[in-house]
Each structure stands twice: as structure tokens, then as C-alpha cells.
Design an enzyme around this catalytic site. Structure first.
Site, PDB file in Angstrom:
ATOM      1  N   HIS A  98      -7.591 -34.708 -10.746  1.00 51.07           N
ATOM      2  CA  HIS A  98      -7.307 -33.300 -10.420  1.00 51.07           C
ATOM      3  C   HIS A  98      -5.865 -33.033  -9.978  1.00 51.07           C
ATOM      4  O   HIS A  98      -5.454 -31.867  -9.936  1.00 51.07           O
ATOM      5  CB  HIS A  98      -8.253 -32.803  -9.312  1.00 51.07           C
ATOM      6  CG  HIS A  98      -9.705 -32.828  -9.687  1.00 51.07           C
ATOM      7  ND1 HIS A  98     -10.204 -32.176 -10.797  1.00 51.07           N
ATOM      8  CD2 HIS A  98     -10.784 -33.445  -9.103  1.00 51.07           C
ATOM      9  CE1 HIS A  98     -11.519 -32.380 -10.870  1.00 51.07           C
ATOM     10  NE2 HIS A  98     -11.893 -33.153  -9.862  1.00 51.07           N
TER      11      HIS A  98
ATOM     12  N   ASP B  71     -16.538 -38.148 -15.446  1.00 53.71           N
ATOM     13  CA  ASP B  71     -16.736 -37.612 -14.092  1.00 53.71           C
ATOM     14  C   ASP B  71     -17.492 -36.275 -14.235  1.00 53.71           C
ATOM     15  O   ASP B  71     -17.334 -35.580 -15.230  1.00 53.71           O
ATOM     16  CB  ASP B  71     -15.345 -37.376 -13.498  1.00 53.71           C
ATOM     17  CG  ASP B  71     -15.309 -37.027 -12.027  1.00 53.71           C
ATOM     18  OD1 ASP B  71     -14.847 -37.883 -11.246  1.00 53.71           O
ATOM     19  OD2 ASP B  71     -15.682 -35.879 -11.679  1.00 53.71           O
TER      20      ASP B  71
ATOM     21  N   HIS C 223     -16.898 -33.616 -12.813  1.00 54.96           N
ATOM     22  CA  HIS C 223     -15.940 -32.495 -12.762  1.00 54.96           C
ATOM     23  C   HIS C 223     -15.025 -32.502 -13.990  1.00 54.96           C
ATOM     24  O   HIS C 223     -14.801 -33.547 -14.613  1.00 54.96           O
ATOM     25  CB  HIS C 223     -15.086 -32.593 -11.492  1.00 54.96           C
ATOM     26  CG  HIS C 223     -15.872 -32.502 -10.212  1.00 54.96           C
ATOM     27  ND1 HIS C 223     -16.272 -33.614  -9.507  1.00 54.96           N
ATOM     28  CD2 HIS C 223     -16.329 -31.419  -9.535  1.00 54.96           C
ATOM     29  CE1 HIS C 223     -16.954 -33.230  -8.426  1.00 54.96           C
ATOM     30  NE2 HIS C 223     -17.012 -31.898  -8.424  1.00 54.96           N
TER      31      HIS C 223
ATOM     32  N   ASP D 146     -19.619 -39.690  -9.936  1.00 55.64           N
ATOM     33  CA  ASP D 146     -20.318 -38.536  -9.365  1.00 55.64           C
ATOM     34  C   ASP D 146     -21.204 -37.851 -10.413  1.00 55.64           C
ATOM     35  O   ASP D 146     -21.881 -36.870 -10.111  1.00 55.64           O
ATOM     36  CB  ASP D 146     -19.340 -37.533  -8.716  1.00 55.64           C
ATOM     37  CG  ASP D 146     -18.155 -37.198  -9.599  1.00 55.64           C
ATOM     38  OD1 ASP D 146     -18.157 -37.610 -10.779  1.00 55.64           O
ATOM     39  OD2 ASP D 146     -17.223 -36.521  -9.116  1.00 55.64           O
TER      40      ASP D 146
HETATM   41  C1  YEV Z   1     -14.506 -29.229  -4.155  1.00 50.27           C
HETATM   42  N1  YEV Z   1     -13.829 -28.023  -3.719  1.00 50.27           N
HETATM   43  C2  YEV Z   1     -15.419 -29.756  -3.093  1.00 50.27           C
HETATM   44  C3  YEV Z   1     -17.171 -30.530  -2.138  1.00 50.27           C
HETATM   45  C4  YEV Z   1     -19.805 -31.308   0.812  1.00 50.27           C
HETATM   46  O1  YEV Z   1     -15.562 -26.668  -4.189  1.00 50.27           O
HETATM   47  C5  YEV Z   1     -14.416 -26.815  -3.801  1.00 50.27           C
HETATM   48  C6  YEV Z   1     -13.597 -25.605  -3.380  1.00 50.27           C
HETATM   49  C7  YEV Z   1     -14.454 -24.614  -2.614  1.00 50.27           C
HETATM   50  C8  YEV Z   1     -12.975 -24.974  -4.606  1.00 50.27           C
HETATM   51  C9  YEV Z   1     -13.609 -24.410  -5.753  1.00 50.27           C
HETATM   52  C10 YEV Z   1     -14.933 -24.208  -6.110  1.00 50.27           C
HETATM   53  C11 YEV Z   1     -15.207 -23.588  -7.370  1.00 50.27           C
HETATM   54  O2  YEV Z   1     -16.494 -23.383  -7.737  1.00 50.27           O
HETATM   55  C12 YEV Z   1     -14.181 -23.170  -8.209  1.00 50.27           C
HETATM   56  C13 YEV Z   1     -12.853 -23.363  -7.843  1.00 50.27           C
HETATM   57  C14 YEV Z   1     -12.572 -23.987  -6.620  1.00 50.27           C
HETATM   58  N2  YEV Z   1     -11.384 -24.288  -6.041  1.00 50.27           N
HETATM   59  C15 YEV Z   1     -11.628 -24.893  -4.839  1.00 50.27           C
HETATM   60  C16 YEV Z   1     -10.528 -25.379  -3.943  1.00 50.27           C
HETATM   61  C17 YEV Z   1     -13.531 -30.309  -4.602  1.00 50.27           C
HETATM   62  C18 YEV Z   1     -14.242 -31.417  -5.306  1.00 50.27           C
HETATM   63  C19 YEV Z   1     -13.297 -32.480  -5.790  1.00 50.27           C
HETATM   64  C20 YEV Z   1     -14.002 -33.576  -6.472  1.00 50.27           C
HETATM   65  N3  YEV Z   1     -15.079 -30.012  -1.825  1.00 50.27           N
HETATM   66  C21 YEV Z   1     -16.160 -30.513  -1.205  1.00 50.27           C
HETATM   67  N4  YEV Z   1     -16.686 -30.054  -3.288  1.00 50.27           N
HETATM   68  C22 YEV Z   1     -16.205 -30.974   0.179  1.00 50.27           C
HETATM   69  C23 YEV Z   1     -15.013 -31.205   0.850  1.00 50.27           C
HETATM   70  C24 YEV Z   1     -15.049 -31.634   2.201  1.00 50.27           C
HETATM   71  C25 YEV Z   1     -13.890 -31.914   2.917  1.00 50.27           C
HETATM   72  C26 YEV Z   1     -13.958 -32.342   4.235  1.00 50.27           C
HETATM   73  C27 YEV Z   1     -15.193 -32.519   4.858  1.00 50.27           C
HETATM   74  C28 YEV Z   1     -16.358 -32.265   4.156  1.00 50.27           C
HETATM   75  C29 YEV Z   1     -16.313 -31.819   2.828  1.00 50.27           C
HETATM   76  N5  YEV Z   1     -17.459 -31.595   2.138  1.00 50.27           N
HETATM   77  C30 YEV Z   1     -17.422 -31.174   0.875  1.00 50.27           C
HETATM   78  O3  YEV Z   1     -18.578 -30.960   0.174  1.00 50.27           O
HETATM   79 ZN    ZN Z   2     -15.624 -35.588  -9.752  1.00 49.45          ZN
HETATM   80 CA    CA Z   3     -15.430 -34.894 -16.686  1.00 47.67          CA
END
Ligand code: YEV
Ligand code: ZN
Ligand code: CA
Length: 332
Positions: free
Chosen positions: A150, A185, A187, A273
Site C-alpha cells: 500500500h 492479499d 486488499h 489476510d
Molecule cells: C484499514 N484502514 C484498516 C483495519 C481492527 O479501513 C481503514 C481506514 C478506515 C480507511 C479506509 C476504509 C475504506 O473502506 C476505504 C478507504 C479507506 N481509507 C482508510 C484510511 C487499513 C488496512 C491495511 C491492511 N485499519 C484497521 N483496517 C485497523 C487499524 C488499527 C490501528 C491501531 C489499532 C487498532 C487497529 N485496528 C484496526 O482494525
Molecule cells: Zn491486506
Molecule cells: Ca490483492
């Protein structure tokens, strides 16, 4: 069976594979913070499983040389690399504007202790793997700490700070006319797609959950632009897909891609994942179904770089990646 030192058993084609495996013994000490789903420790668990099953004897194990600043700058913006190098958990509050600009310090991409050496370590593994494939020293290079798809040229995203995949592909392009990137993945592989969206020298193929899900890109009609038109392939999927349905897409698509594009090197991002029971993922693949993708891409006998990526239910990640570097299903 045709097993030898530093090589895996012969494939369906009968030829031996020289395998190298990159592992940094310090990787498990990097910590994104309490409750954060990304745990670099999972690659230490994978290594420990391989060691205790006596499987490391089948590959050459290297500690990656940390990526140099100049390596990182071959894709990332100068001011972003400068900032990654300087920022610490202690001084970050003095740089709120830059944190915002580079998408750092927020919930997904925190600034933690040793962040810059972590980036150099995982990127170093992927670049070194590419160099060994370029020199013909290995047929398969593995870096489970890499695959952080990403990251963008000018900022962090989705737990990824530098894009080791883009850096490794740039290295492969020095010796190869066409490089194929495949991403299993859960994502979308947005950072890699974006980097090579306008070139036909890299074809990117991503399978991912699509619809109200991070990062939101990867629409089926996103196919590349200019010289790169038709060289980006997106397979958006609903949640819950199982092994059978996934393979009904994966095999015919990848068989056609290999036939038509004829890549000289393949990079496979093996984000775990997409396994059933993942903390963030929503697919229903078993380890066997996931490994079937590795087995299939291996069967084409093209230099192969295997990278990690997502994977947030730790025990499943370690089982999956251990199985994929050595198992009857994926590597015989
Ligand atoms: C992903 N980020 C994420 C889990 C338990 O979903 C996002 C954010 C809100 C987001 C997003 C969502 C959309 O549907 C579309 C566009 C978007 N742009 C963004 C920024 C990133 C996944 C990468 C593999 N974050 C978490 N899914 C997550 C992060 C945490 C960080 C600290 C502590 C606990 C956490 N728990 C999480 O999920
Ligand atoms: Zn992923
Ligand atoms: Ca993929």
C-alpha cells in the site's frame, strides 16, 4: 525424491529449485503499538516453525542487507525519505504538518521506535532477493517481511511505509524486459498498481475484496493507462470466497496472463489476510487453497520472488507461510 542441499524437491517439471530465504533476527522486535493488527513478530514465528520442522536445510538463509537510502529514493520522494529517517515517537509532535502530509502518525501508520530501520530491513530483503534472481544465483527468493503493497511514492498507507515490492520490481527491470506482479492479499495492491500504471514493462494482477473495504480502489475497469493500458488487471471479489471459487478464477486468469504476457520474472505477494479467520480479512481460503496459488505460479519455472504482506491472525500466518516454502502441495 530429488532433494539436495539448499534446494527444494523437484517440481512437476522435474527440475530443482535453488531457494534463498531472507530473515532478519531482529524483525520480531519492531512493534506498531498496543492493539495494532500488524505484528512483525509473525515472520519470526514462521522462521521458528521452519527451523523446528528442520526445513531450513532446504534453502540458503540470509540476513538481509538493509536497503540504502539511495535504494529507497529510487521510488520514494526525497522529502518523504528524509522525514522517515528523522521522525521518532518523541519528536513527532513537532512536525504535525509533515505527519499529515505523509499520512504518518495516524491510527493505521503510527510512528514507532526503529521505524526507519524496520523499513530498511524489510525493503532490503526484497531488493536482495531481486538481485539474486537477476544474477541467476537463486530460482526462488523469499522475503515474508516484505510485500507492503500500500505504500505510495510520497507517503505511508495501510500499515506500509516504504513499498519494497516496487523497489524489488525496479531492480528486476534492470535485467528483465517484462515483470509480472501477482497479489493474493485480501486488499487491493494499490501502491504497486499505481507505480506501474502507465508502463507495459510491468503487468499487475490483484485479487481482492471490493466494496466498502480498504483501500477502495481496484475496480474491474481500472486497466492501466497510455502505454500501460491493458497491463493492470483487477479481480474484485465479494467476501466469503472459498478455495474452489477462487481457483476457478485464479488458474484460468493466470494461465492466460502467462501465455500472453510471457514475463521474464514473477513477483507473488502472498498476503495471508485472505485466509479464513483472519482478523481483518473476509475471505474463506484454507492454507491449502492459498498455497495452491504459490504452487501454480511456481509451475511456470520463471524466476520467482515470494513476498509476504497482510495476515493478522498470527498462528494462521505462520502456518501458511511455513507450508508455502515447503510442503507436498505447494513445492513438490
Ligand atoms: C484499514 N484502514 C484498516 C483495519 C481492527 O479501513 C481503514 C481506514 C478506515 C480507511 C479506509 C476504509 C475504506 O473502506 C476505504 C478507504 C479507506 N481509507 C482508510 C484510511 C487499513 C488496512 C491495511 C491492511 N485499519 C484497521 N483496517 C485497523 C487499524 C488499527 C490501528 C491501531 C489499532 C487498532 C487497529 N485496528 C484496526 O482494525
Ligand atoms: Zn491486506
Ligand atoms: Ca490483492
Amino acid at each position: 525424491m530429488n532433494t539436495g542441499g539448499n534446494s527444494l524437491p523437484s517440481g512437476p517439471d522435474g527440475s530443482k529449485r535453488k531457494v534463498c530465504y531472507f530473515h532478519d533476527p531482529d524483525i520480531g522486535n519492531y512493534y506498531y503499538g498496543i492493539g495494532h493488527p500488524m505484528r512483525p513478530y509473525r515472520t519470526a514465528m514462521t522462521f521458528s516453525l521452519l527451523k523446528n520442522y528442520n526445513l531450513l536445510q532446504h534453502m540458503q538463509v540470509f540476513k538481509p542487507a538493509p536497503a540504502q537510502e539511495t535504494d529507497l529514493r529510487s521510488f520514494h520522494a526525497d522529502d518523504y525519505v528524509d522525514f522517515l529517517k528523522r521522525v521518532t515517537p518523541e519528536n513527532q509532535k513537532e512536525h504535525l504538518l509533515q505527519l499529515k502530509r505523509f499520512n504518518l502518525g495516524v491510527f493505521d501508520c503510527p510512528v514507532f521506535d526503529g521505524l526507519y530501520s524496520y523499513c530498511r530491513s524489510y525493503a532490503g530483503g526484497s531488493i536482495s532477493g531481486a538481485v539474486r534472481l537477476n544474477n541467476g544465483l537463486s530460482d526462488i527468493a523469499v522475503n515474508w517481511a516484505g510485500g507492503l503493497h500500500h505504500a505510495k511514492n510520497c507517503g505511508a498507507s495501510g500499515f506500509c511505509y516504504v513499498n519494497d515490492i516496487v523497489l524489488a520490481i525496479l531492480e528486476l527491470l534492470a535485467n528483465h524486459q517484462r515483470v509480472l506482479y501477482v497479489d493474493i492479499d485480501v486488499h487491493h495492491g494499490d501502491g504497486v498498481e499505481e507505480a506501474f500504471y502507465t508502463t507495459d514493462r510491468v503487468m499487475t494482477v490483484s485479487f481482492h475484496k471490493f466494496g466498502n473495504y480498504f483501500p477502495g480502489t481496484g475496480h474491474i475497469l481500472d486497466i492501466g493507462y497510455g502505454e500501460g493500458k491493458y497491463y493492470s488487471v483487477n479481480i474484485p471479489l465479494h467476501e466469503g470466497i472459498d478455495d474452489e471459487s477462487y481457483q476457478l478464477l485464479f488458474k484460468p486468469i493466470m494461465s492466460k496472463v502467462m501465455e500472453v504476457y510471457r514475463p521474464e520474472a514473477v513477483v507473488l505477494q502472498c498476503g495471508a489476510d485472505s485466509l479464513s479467520g483472519d482478523r481483518l480479512g473476509r475471505f474463506n481460503l484454507t492454507v491449502k487453497g492459498h498455497a495452491e496459488c504459490v504452487k501454480y505460479m511456481r509451475s511456470f519455472n520463471v524466476p520467482l520472488l515470494l513476498l509476504g504482506g497482510g495476515g493478522y491472525t498470527l498462528r494462521n500466518v505462520a502456518r501458511c507461510w511455513c507450508y508455502e516454502v515447503f510442503s507436498r502441495t505447494s513445492l513438490n
